[in-house]
Design an enzyme around this catalytic site. Structure first.
Site: not given
Length: 253
Positions: A145, A158, A162
């Site tokens: 990401s 998150y 990533k």
């Protein structure tokens, strides 16, 4: 014909990746956690024959091994693994420090790390060991990401998971190269999928499209095209690379 395992392929980017490989004549294992109807729709949409469904919670190490073993047996070998499954950013998973309890902070961090990082690591281990045991070259592509680089203030777990996935891929690119296994990652920016369709309407949609000088967001098919290239023999020398796919909405230095 290549055997391809795509995790989190019931819809969105995973579905587009599965379709892109199937269109090239490969057999695909469509992994899903709970959305069986969506997964069945994905499989039904794939051209060709020999595609399978495989279910399981990647946050469970036992399930991760079963997913890899099932795909290996059903496809007569997994030659390409695409680590796409993830607990994504949403209102339900938001956990900015000023806005959540310590209990919720721990719960969301644990779930995101368990699936986004450890789940991918465990499936990769199992698939890579099968590749090594067969003595065959392989490809592993991680779906990371943009948030790993620019930060995710409302979803720090998150972004961290990533970033760790990118680093994991680069470590394995070095350790698995002697076995003919190339490992790469892609780092998409905001991508239009069914899950985020509501965020692309009204003012929020204008803001998201305005992040890129192209005046739009990415598509799942664009991510899939990059994944198919990175999984090809022509991209062997890209092993260890992290490919930005964000329409110049975030530029790394």
């Amino acid at each position: 014909m290549t055997g391809v395992l795509v995790t989190g392929a019931s819809r969105g980017i995973g579905r587009a990746v599965a379709r892109a490989f199937a269109e090239q004549g490969h057999r695909v294992a469509v992994h899903y956690a709970s959305r069986v109807e969506d997964a069945e729709e994905t499989r039904a949409s794939l051209p060709g024959e020999g595609h399978i469904l495989v279910s399981g919670d990647l946050g469970d190490p036992v399930a991760a091994q079963r997913i890899a073993d099932t795909a290996e047996a059903a496809l007569d070998g997994v030659d390409v693994l695409v680590n796409n499954a993830a607990v994504a950013t949403s209102e339900a998973t938001a956990h900015a420090v000023p806005e959540v309890s310590y209990m919720d902070w721990q719960r969301i961090w644990r779930r995101m790390v368990d699936v986004n990082l450890l789940g991918a690591a465990n499936v990769t281990y199992c698939v890579a060991r099968h590749m090594i045991d067969r003595g065959e070259p392989g490809r592993i592509v991680n779906i990371g990401s943009r948030g790993a680089f620019r930060g995710e203030p409302s979803h720090p777990a998150y972004g961290a998971s990533k970033a760790a996935l990118h680093a994991f891929g680069q470590s394995l690119a070095v350790s698995l190269a002697p076995h003919g296994i190339a490992v790469t990652s892609v780092a998409p920016g905001f991508t239009a999928t069914e899950r985020v369709a509501d965020r692309l309407t009204g003012e929020s949609g204008d803001v998201l499209r305005g992040q890129s000088p192209f005046g739009r967001v990415g598509t799942a098919d664009e991510v899939a095209a990059a994944v198919v290239y990175l999984a090809s023999p022509a991209a062997t020398w890209a092993s260890g690379a992290i490919l930005d796919l964000n329409g110049a909405s975030h530029l790394r230095t």
